[in-house]
Design an enzyme around this catalytic site. Structure first.
Site, PDB file in Angstrom:
ATOM      1  N   HIS A  63       0.818  -1.219   0.000  1.00 17.37           N
ATOM      2  CA  HIS A  63       0.000   0.000   0.000  1.00 17.37           C
ATOM      3  C   HIS A  63       0.848   1.265   0.000  1.00 17.37           C
ATOM      4  CE1 HIS A  63       0.349  -0.158   4.525  1.00 17.37           C
ATOM      5  NE2 HIS A  63       0.394   1.155   4.374  1.00 17.37           N
ATOM      6  N   ASP A  93       0.121  -7.561   1.444  1.00 18.87           N
ATOM      7  CA  ASP A  93       0.589  -6.181   1.611  1.00 18.87           C
ATOM      8  C   ASP A  93       2.114  -6.102   1.603  1.00 18.87           C
ATOM      9  OD1 ASP A  93       0.172  -3.449   1.783  1.00 18.87           O
ATOM     10  OD2 ASP A  93       0.169  -3.431   3.961  1.00 18.87           O
ATOM     11  N   SER A 171       4.620   2.629   7.898  1.00 17.76           N
ATOM     12  CA  SER A 171       4.298   1.481   7.055  1.00 17.76           C
ATOM     13  C   SER A 171       5.499   1.047   6.221  1.00 17.76           C
ATOM     14  CB  SER A 171       3.139   1.822   6.112  1.00 17.76           C
ATOM     15  OG  SER A 171       1.954   2.017   6.833  1.00 17.76           O
TER      16      SER A 171
END
Length: 218
Positions: A63, A93, A171
């Site tokens: 992402h 992911d 992230s």
């Protein structure tokens, strides 16, 4: 550990209402009879990642690089590279990037199956774009699933849960054990406000490394 900046083009249909007339009584006329226009603009984001091989392969989240046509990677010594996207797997992911370099510093990977609830861990990343930051916590749970955190995909969830603070920008960064080995990729937070609330989730490095091997050979 590296900082990642992305940019990409976004196309959006917008109503053809003259600027400054959005709240004018005549604006409804334009909405009814003027055809919408396709507008294109650039958007950007920040994230984190880490180098897994001396020749420049990196791991991050899918992402983080979704929709990007340019990915810039900055090392801790301030060197900057334009990265190539090798592949992504939205269901876990995980994404693999490649920068051109030799003898780059790498991080050792642990066996995430050996993690135990209560183990101390450290999250490293670039939260909110402020720069590299270290937070500490413990493993709160293992094998978290059915959380619905991987939006728009039938995702494979087998998360490590930790209370180490993770915020937007973290992230793709690594989760370390006390030996300085990577045990996971920081991926998601569970929050009612958009910020950290003590529930952070990381992809086990065993899962991520297996996906990365498949993406590199695909």
């Amino acid at each position: 550990v590296v900082n990642i900046r992305t940019s990409g083009k976004v196309r959006q249909m917008v109503q053809n209402v003259p600027q400054g007339m959005e709240n004018d009584p005549f604006s409804e006329f334009f909405r009814r009879f003027a055809p919408p226009q396709l507008r294109e603009y650039r958007t950007g984001g920040v994230g984190s990642g880490f180098i897994i091989s001396p020749d420049g392969y990196l791991l991050t989240n899918a992402h983080v690089v979704e929709g990007a046509d340019q990915v810039l990677v900055t090392l801790t010594d301030k060197r900057e590279f334009r990265a190539r996207l090798i592949g992504t797997d939205a269901q876990t992911d995980v994404a693999v990037l490649k920068i051109d370099g030799e003898g780059l510093p790498t991080l050792p990977l642990a066996d995430s199956d050996r993690l135990r609830v209560g183990d101390v861990v450290f999250a490293v990343g670039n939260p909110l774009g402020v720069g590299q930051t270290v937070t500490m916590g413990i493993i709160s749970a293992k094998g978290r699933s059915k959380l619905g955190l991987l939006e728009n995909v039938s995702g494979y969830e087998d998360f490590i849960q930790t209370d180490a603070a993770i915020n937007p920008g973290n992230s793709g960064g690594p989760l370390f054990n006390m030996r300085g080995e990577v045990v996971g990729i920081n991926s998601q937070i569970y929050s009612r406000t958009g910020g950290f609330m003590g529930l952070s989730f990381s992809i086990p490095i065993d899962v991520a490394n297996d996906i990365a091997t498949q993406l590199k050979t695909a």
